[in-house]
Design an enzyme around this catalytic site. Sequence first.
Site, mmCIF file in Angstrom:
data_model
loop_
_atom_site.group_PDB
_atom_site.id
_atom_site.type_symbol
_atom_site.label_atom_id
_atom_site.label_comp_id
_atom_site.label_asym_id
_atom_site.label_seq_id
_atom_site.Cartn_x
_atom_site.Cartn_y
_atom_site.Cartn_z
ATOM 1 N N GLU A 1 -0.129 10.232 1.898
ATOM 2 C CA GLU A 1 -1.318 10.216 2.127
ATOM 3 C C GLU A 1 -1.957 11.321 1.193
ATOM 4 O O GLU A 1 -3.042 11.214 0.500
ATOM 5 C CB GLU A 1 -1.544 10.617 3.657
ATOM 6 C CG GLU A 1 -2.913 10.200 3.802
ATOM 7 C CD GLU A 1 -3.416 9.826 5.428
ATOM 8 O OE1 GLU A 1 -2.349 10.045 5.929
ATOM 9 O OE2 GLU A 1 -4.331 9.668 5.702
ATOM 10 N N GLU B 1 -2.180 10.079 -2.212
ATOM 11 C CA GLU B 1 -3.101 9.342 -2.454
ATOM 12 C C GLU B 1 -4.427 9.751 -2.390
ATOM 13 O O GLU B 1 -5.222 9.271 -3.132
ATOM 14 C CB GLU B 1 -3.270 8.269 -1.289
ATOM 15 C CG GLU B 1 -4.147 7.134 -1.164
ATOM 16 C CD GLU B 1 -4.130 6.141 0.014
ATOM 17 O OE1 GLU B 1 -3.173 6.471 1.015
ATOM 18 O OE2 GLU B 1 -5.069 5.367 0.149
ATOM 19 N N CYS C 1 -3.341 6.488 10.362
ATOM 20 C CA CYS C 1 -2.364 6.456 11.255
ATOM 21 C C CYS C 1 -2.791 5.946 12.813
ATOM 22 O O CYS C 1 -1.863 5.652 13.736
ATOM 23 C CB CYS C 1 -1.826 8.004 11.540
ATOM 24 S SG CYS C 1 -2.230 9.110 10.303
ATOM 25 N N SER D 1 -6.982 4.956 4.091
ATOM 26 C CA SER D 1 -5.627 5.151 3.512
ATOM 27 C C SER D 1 -4.759 3.727 3.594
ATOM 28 O O SER D 1 -4.740 3.460 4.453
ATOM 29 C CB SER D 1 -4.939 6.434 4.082
ATOM 30 O OG SER D 1 -3.513 6.139 3.857
ATOM 31 N N LYS E 1 -0.463 1.469 19.860
ATOM 32 C CA LYS E 1 0.708 1.335 18.927
ATOM 33 C C LYS E 1 1.541 -0.004 19.542
ATOM 34 O O LYS E 1 2.210 -0.867 18.567
ATOM 35 C CB LYS E 1 1.817 2.311 19.237
ATOM 36 C CG LYS E 1 1.020 3.477 18.629
ATOM 37 C CD LYS E 1 1.494 3.583 17.063
ATOM 38 C CE LYS E 1 0.779 4.811 16.579
ATOM 39 N NZ LYS E 1 0.687 4.905 15.092
ATOM 40 N N GLU F 1 -0.212 -2.584 17.088
ATOM 41 C CA GLU F 1 0.202 -2.315 15.967
ATOM 42 C C GLU F 1 1.463 -2.671 15.532
ATOM 43 O O GLU F 1 1.781 -3.498 14.364
ATOM 44 C CB GLU F 1 0.084 -0.641 15.439
ATOM 45 C CG GLU F 1 0.171 -0.430 14.208
ATOM 46 C CD GLU F 1 0.365 1.237 13.823
ATOM 47 O OE1 GLU F 1 -0.118 1.620 12.984
ATOM 48 O OE2 GLU F 1 1.293 1.791 14.517
ATOM 49 N N GLU G 1 1.041 -7.651 9.256
ATOM 50 C CA GLU G 1 1.276 -6.831 8.234
ATOM 51 C C GLU G 1 2.435 -5.917 8.193
ATOM 52 O O GLU G 1 3.068 -5.308 7.505
ATOM 53 C CB GLU G 1 0.296 -5.879 7.822
ATOM 54 C CG GLU G 1 -1.052 -6.874 7.477
ATOM 55 C CD GLU G 1 -1.823 -7.049 8.711
ATOM 56 O OE1 GLU G 1 -1.498 -6.488 9.815
ATOM 57 O OE2 GLU G 1 -2.833 -7.825 8.811
ATOM 58 N N CYS H 1 -3.696 12.367 19.940
ATOM 59 C CA CYS H 1 -2.582 11.375 20.626
ATOM 60 C C CYS H 1 -2.021 12.380 22.017
ATOM 61 O O CYS H 1 -1.700 11.656 22.637
ATOM 62 C CB CYS H 1 -1.611 11.470 19.788
ATOM 63 S SG CYS H 1 -1.808 10.663 18.258
#
Lengths: 574, 649, 163
Positions: free
Chosen positions: A279, A282, A299, A319, A358, A361, A366, A503
């Site tokens: 990151e 990037e 994230c 990102s 999560k 996710e 993907e 979190c």
Amino acid sequence: MSFLINVNNKNIEARDGETILDAMKREGIQVPTLCYIKDRFPSGSCRMCVVENTKNGRLVTACSTPVEEGMNIQTHSPRVIESRKTIVELLLSNHPDDCLYCVRNRNCELQDLSEELQVRERRIKGEKNTIHLDRSGASIVRDPEKCILCGRCVRICEEVMGVACIDFIDRGSKSFIGTAFDKSINTSSCVNCGQCIMVCPTGALTEKSHFTELISMLNNPEKTVIVQYAPSISVSLAEEFGMPPGVDINNIMNAALRKIGFKYVFDTTFAADLTIMEEAAELIDRVKNGGTLPMITSCCPGWVKFSEQFYPDMLPNLSTCKSPQQMLGAVVKSHWASEKGVNPENIYSVSVMPCTAKKFEAQREEMTSMGLSDVDAVLTTRELGQLIRMYGIDIKQLAPETTDSPLGYRSSAGKLFGASGGVMEAAIRTAYHMLTGEELVRFKIEPLRGMKGCKEASIEVNGLKLNVAVVNGLANARILLDSVNRGEKDIHFIEVMACPGGCINGGGQHIGASEDAVMARMKALYDIDEKETVKVSHRNPDIIKLYETFLGKPLGDKSHKLLHTNYLKRDVLL
Amino acid sequence: MNSQYNSSVKDFLIDEVLRDFTNNSKDPHLLEQISVLRNEKISEPVIYVGAGTCGLGAGAAKTLKSVRKYIEEKDIKARVIETGCIGLCAVEPIMDVQIPGYNRVSFQNVTEDKVDEVLDAVFQLEVPEKFVLGQFDQSDTRKWDGVRFLKDHPFFAPQKRLVLKNCGIIDPVDIKEYIARGGYKSYIKAINVHSPSDICDIIEKSGLRGRGGGGFPTGLKWKFANREESDQKYLICNADEGDPGAFMDRAVIEGDPHRLIEGMAIGAYAIGATKAYIYIRAEYPLAIERLESAIEEAREYGLVGEDIFGTGVDFDIRIKKGAGAFVCGEETALMHSIEGKRGMPRPRPPFPTTRGLFGKPSVINNVETFANVSEILLNGADWFASTGTEKSKGTKVFALSGKIALTGLVEIPMGTTVREVIFDIAGGILNNRKFKAVQIGGPSGGCITEENLDIQIDYDSLINVGAMMGSGGLVVMDEDTCMVDVAKFFMGFIQRESCGKCIPCREGTKRLLEILESITSKPDAANTEALDRFKGVMQIEKLSQVIKDTSLCGLGQTAPNPVLSTHKLFRDEYEAHLYDRQCPAGVCQNLKVYKIDVDKCTGCTVCIRKCPVDAIIGSKKSPHFIVEDKCIGCGACYEACKFDAIEVV
Amino acid sequence: MEKNRESGVVMETKVREILDRYPEGRTENLIPVLQDIQETDGYLSEESVLEVSRHLKMPASKIYGVATFYNQFRFAPLGKYHVQICCGTACHVLGASTVLEEIEKNIGVKSGETTKDGLFSMEVVACIGACGLAPVISINGNFHAKVTGESIKEILDNYRNQE
């Protein structure tokens, strides 16, 4: 201005403009509440906090009634207790009444109140509402029959998360909470953050569990079951076992996980370091080569879905880095598997996350390669607690163990991912190094720390001024992004965490934690960063080795294939 | 009439009548012009048809058609005016005829087929006796011999009509007539002469209390809002008349919309609001239509808009159609509804006068309250306060319905007894049955029985006997009414209309309803159910008390009233349902037991075929038998039997 | 009412026309907007609600929450003849429940439903304020006063015969 009011025959201080409940809380006088949410306009719907105003003989709700000088309040008069008890009995008369089978058994506000008020028989009876169970979501299961319509989820979803995918439907005794057109939640704008679960007093909102599959995998000798856990787990799991908040039990947790039967125990924080490498690179690339700015972190899966729905135009700003969970999952089933000589098909990859999103996710299209999910099952902090109890493990009796390496060693910067602002802080540390070849003198970036919903800072690197912002609570993200879109702010890099505080206060954490508990978890993470020596991701030896032996360099070909992803506009009911 | 005429009348009304509010001119020319506009001095016949919702329901539209056809065919030059409702719903359609030189005379039950008969007679200067209701008392015109004055009609004689003054008499959509009858004078005077706080004082001094149910002093409420500093304040009229059995607000709006607009304009000035909303039920399309047209007229006359009559006062008014939720009668719920939200109440304080619509100071009053305002300003606070009882001043409009001879709307001075209203004004009980009770105050109210018939109607006396003024619905019940069924009806209503926000109201009213349902439902031999039924009845009072004590808003806090009231006053009926499993009034269908008289039954099998649940057995030509366990008490067999062989026990 | 059955495109433009009368993002206009749409379409379709959501910048869940709160809004098309049965106090006391039962039997649907042939839809409503004429029903806005179990058949048949 302050004055005295009399509560239970004792004078206490009250301040002009506050409610009876505020004044009583300060004095430690307790009354039960159900619909109350701190610092928000009282809804006054549950009526549990009624107290008797002996001056006019009326019952008033403590949460909404402003204090008046000379007030005379009884919090537990026979009339008050009778009323509260009847209210609980009324709720129970329309409740499935199946506590023994409920996820929230022994951790349920309705159960507690029923016990506290000595409800001992089914005095009030009648027809119960039948409303269908919604198991359509990847993360959240809704059982409206257990719902007592306190409305906390509706308000959190709208006011804190800025999503508003649920609302009250219908009227009167037929009311229930659901999505637009009462459709399944998976077609709604729900971002799976799980904050609704955190405020739900009963078992009406719970996470989707993968226990059955997990246990069968643990018992399958052909499978290599590995586990990773997120940075914030080690400082919040202890509360599941009645220990004080903020205690770090990282190595005991390793031991517990091995006892359960996980063959390899990895730390997602390792992948957080990996995320930072990618990151930061990037960011530098975008700044130097005129890429889309501001760059926004990716994230947080709640935030990612949120942006895909509400800010599709800003997807180029996200990102392309996968989240740490997915990076670790991808590395395990590729590089690690070939190093270990394990067939990726026989790896069952589990993660323990403070998060319900999560779960969503992990099952995104993907996030698979060659038909295999990078991560197969996601457990919340709560579920790990249940699993440990289920295996009869007494964590107080365990000897500490370390994680498996590689993919186990971490820096303290990665650990900061658990708190809002942490990704930003870790990224700045590494970006600074990447740009200057030197280390920051002061690692700690104070303005980015703490529970505030929106935090901003400016950092000078080689004469380049880098403006950064950190938001948590998606409603705050809306405010910030809207002002960026209006061109009011010039920001290079934004960290977004869906949950308030990050979190450590995720939708998968211990239910019923106070604000103080969340702060204690945050402090525990800062303490780790304070006392440990490897404070930057780029000095994590396992990371250095992974780049040397496998990945090459950040943003390289292999990284691109394994560690980066893309996003798409989502068509959901907004 | 051409537009030139209209604009000259407009100028006349504005300049000579309204601007000249202090001068009670005796100028004969002016007085004559006014009496023309008031339709007192007419040059051609005028036929009035009561075309409010209730009139239309009784066939007024067809009557109107017949009237128009009549004058066209006979080539009579006459004007036809659609008025609102005069209040005597029982004898609708009502048609008035006014012939130049004669008093206006009113006829009842003029259905389409009767129009020719009545008009033929009147145009020959005869009054058909069987239709006549009464004649108006006019000073300059000829009296019809042998025809009583309308004001002497027993239905009207004891009434004192302030709010309903113009209803059924004037053309509701003609602002000229309203102004000619003294309308908008109070408003123009108010904004020219009085300060806003003066107005609050006058209203407070008059003793006017909210007519929507709560009875809060109107002047005081206005004062609270008047004292608030804010860039914007709102005035709201609650015309969401949701009480089943109340329809006075609709009648006022349909029959005299300008009275409401004027009252609101004065209220808005008093509190410093420039914007007003009328929240009205969408189920009242005619009222909405008349209101819209009236607002438009008032705008044309410069009575609504900016800088009214050059005083710098702004007043705008908007109609918001309710979408059907009884709870929106509650202030905060109503405001949420205007804001486009679910109509759920919120805790008070903060009160709307501090933080109301869109977070700004707001005053909400109902239609009848506003309709009193212009009269108070016109005649003074003392004049108003001279009517009524010590704590309840003025008049109150009641909607009479149920088992009563004359249904309709009456306006009586506070302090009139319930007995006078039912027996003197409304002609007693329908078909001369025996009076049992009158339910006052709708779903929040309670019952009054024979022993309390002589109490004076005012806010406090009604509460003392367990009833409530409410919005003024007055439903009469006779010996054939089952009071448990009535309680069940109200509970069912409240239960359907509860917003569902607070637990005691949402869950509690449902349980109360279930208790009532259990005692009015089919007897069942199973012991456990009997025990539950018994437990349920034992809980009524306790559960009701908690609902009253802890509910969030007025709807919940008063929801148990109809049950408590009937439970207290008609305990014997409850007991008969509970212990004997019988409904003394014979209303509760499920408790009816049907038996076949074997001697009368011819075995024709008609009843067997009619029974929807196959509860009758037997073969052809031999007596049949009803299986009690299966019977649902629908009475289909009873209706079908040609031999009177089925009896109800 | 025939308009209901026209193609979706036509309907969408109609919703668009309605929305154009209200400024964007002003959520206080939600109820009037929904009323206007229902007036045109006879009910609120999912597509129109989503259109409203985009125009007023209001989550669809909120709109659905509001629409289901009020009695007025429907999510299925009305019948050609919409029968409203008043169940106010006066009507109840004078036998509205028998009338209701008779109507249910006669057209074969319950409150809130529409007959399969689309001819009748039925709805129980709170007091429509014609208490003096109880029991009252209203069919497409036309009042029928003092109805009884027996007269219902005749009234409904009259509408049937108009077909």
